[in-house]
Structures are given as structure tokens and as C-alpha cells.
Write an enzyme that holds these catalytic residues in place. Sequence first.
Site, short mmCIF file in Angstrom:
data_model
loop_
_atom_site.label_atom_id
_atom_site.label_comp_id
_atom_site.label_asym_id
_atom_site.label_seq_id
_atom_site.Cartn_x
_atom_site.Cartn_y
_atom_site.Cartn_z
N CYS A 149 0.14 32.90 -64.89
CA CYS A 149 0.73 32.07 -63.83
C CYS A 149 0.56 32.68 -62.44
CB CYS A 149 2.19 31.78 -64.16
SG CYS A 149 2.31 30.77 -65.66
N ASP A 157 7.86 32.63 -61.76
CA ASP A 157 8.40 32.62 -63.14
C ASP A 157 9.18 33.88 -63.53
OD1 ASP A 157 6.84 30.36 -63.01
OD2 ASP A 157 5.64 30.78 -64.78
N HIS A 181 8.78 28.47 -75.35
CA HIS A 181 9.36 29.29 -74.29
C HIS A 181 9.82 28.41 -73.13
CE1 HIS A 181 5.19 28.76 -72.95
NE2 HIS A 181 5.67 28.85 -71.74
N LYS A 205 7.75 23.54 -62.98
CA LYS A 205 6.40 23.16 -63.41
C LYS A 205 6.34 23.13 -64.93
CE LYS A 205 4.74 27.95 -63.17
NZ LYS A 205 4.30 28.19 -64.54
N ASP A 239 8.97 27.95 -64.91
CA ASP A 239 8.34 27.26 -66.03
C ASP A 239 9.45 26.44 -66.71
OD1 ASP A 239 5.72 27.09 -67.08
OD2 ASP A 239 6.16 28.46 -68.74
N HIS A 244 9.68 23.57 -69.52
CA HIS A 244 9.00 22.74 -70.50
C HIS A 244 9.95 21.86 -71.30
CE1 HIS A 244 5.28 24.85 -69.83
NE2 HIS A 244 5.68 25.98 -70.34
ZN LIG Z 1 4.82 27.88 -70.10
#
Ligand SMILES: [Zn+2]
Length: 208
Positions: A154, A9, A84, A109, A49, A51
Site C-alpha cells: 500500500c 494503513d 483483514h 479504501k 483499508d 473491506h
Molecule cells: Zn486490504
Amino acid sequence: MAKALLLIDIQNGFCPGGNLPVADGDIVVPIANSLMESGHYDLIVASQDWHPADHGSFASQHPGKAPFDMGELSGQPQVMWPDHCVQGTPDAAFHPELLTAKINYVQKKGQNPAVDSYSAFRDNDKAALTGLAAYLVSKDVTELDIMGLATDYCVKFSALDAVDMLPGVKVRLIADGCRGIDPKGVEEAIEAMREAGVDIIESSGITL
Ligand SMILES: [Zn+2]
């Protein structure tokens, strides 16, 4: 027999100026770059990351909750994060100075809005796998070095899952290549990784 580097990340969102900044998060970028250029690794993997805008880990999705409150997600305790790393936004992009051309494989992810995914290997409920473990096995990875952001979330969960899901693979944490959110949490995370069998090393100790 392959040596792999796993970058966790290293995204704008977790660096100063991002939506969920880790103090000095961008300090890890030159360390990642020099390791990628060192020739030590056969394979370089990065997690991202990624989302949806309505992800359930965001405080904005829970009326009355503020960022960093504790809440619940699908019945499990969940830290309420600021919005985020929303897919396709600059916040979700890799840090602009990261040498992404050296990365062989990107593991996204956190796409499922109903569960968070700290680990690059599987969701927090351990139900859905990302496919990263199978990928590393397919590449005959026997040594896996991990670094990135954030140590106490993470990075920690990725390292613990690596030990758990990749039997026989030597897993090391590059401590100076990580930065965390909470200093106490970082200490506890390092101890948890050490207890699980992760070797804690410094980047200066990695040589051809
Ligand atoms: Zn996250």
C-alpha cells in the site's frame, strides 16, 4: 502551498496481533505521532483499508486457496490475503496509540469486493478514484510525505500514484516510518519509488 503527511494503513490489522501483521508494524506509530506533533505539516491525512467481509482479495472467498497463494480477482493476478481490516471490526481500527485527533482527513479504501485497492488514490485496476488526489489539490498541497504499512504494497502503490496523479507535488517517502511484508519486496519497492522520482528520506531529516 501546503505540506501534507499521508499515513498509510496504520491499523491494528497490519500490526502485531492483527490479521495481516507486518513485522514490527507498530514501530511506525511513535514516528507518526512525533511527526504529527512536530508542527511541520499543514495537513495530516490517513488511509484506512476498509473491506466488506466478502472482499475478493480474501483467500476465504476462493475455494481451494490459502492465504498468500496467488489467485485471480476480476481476471487480474491477485495475492490471496487472510481476511483483514473488515469494516467496523477492531482489526480495521487505527492503532490505539496513533494520535488520531491530529488527523484532518481519513481516506477509506478497498470497499469494492471485486477489486483490491493498495493505493490510497485509486483501485488496483486504476478505474475508480478514491477522491484523495482531488482533496489534496483542493488543499493546495505542494509537498507530500508518505509513511506507514506496508512498504511493498500500500505504501509503494500510494507513492507511485502520488507522483503520477499529483503533477508538481514533491513526494517523499519517510523510510524509517515504513515496515513491509517481504524484505526483498521492500528493497524492490524502494527502488521503484526512487526511480519514479520519490525522494527517500528519514524522519530525523524533517525539521521546521
Ligand atoms: Zn486490504
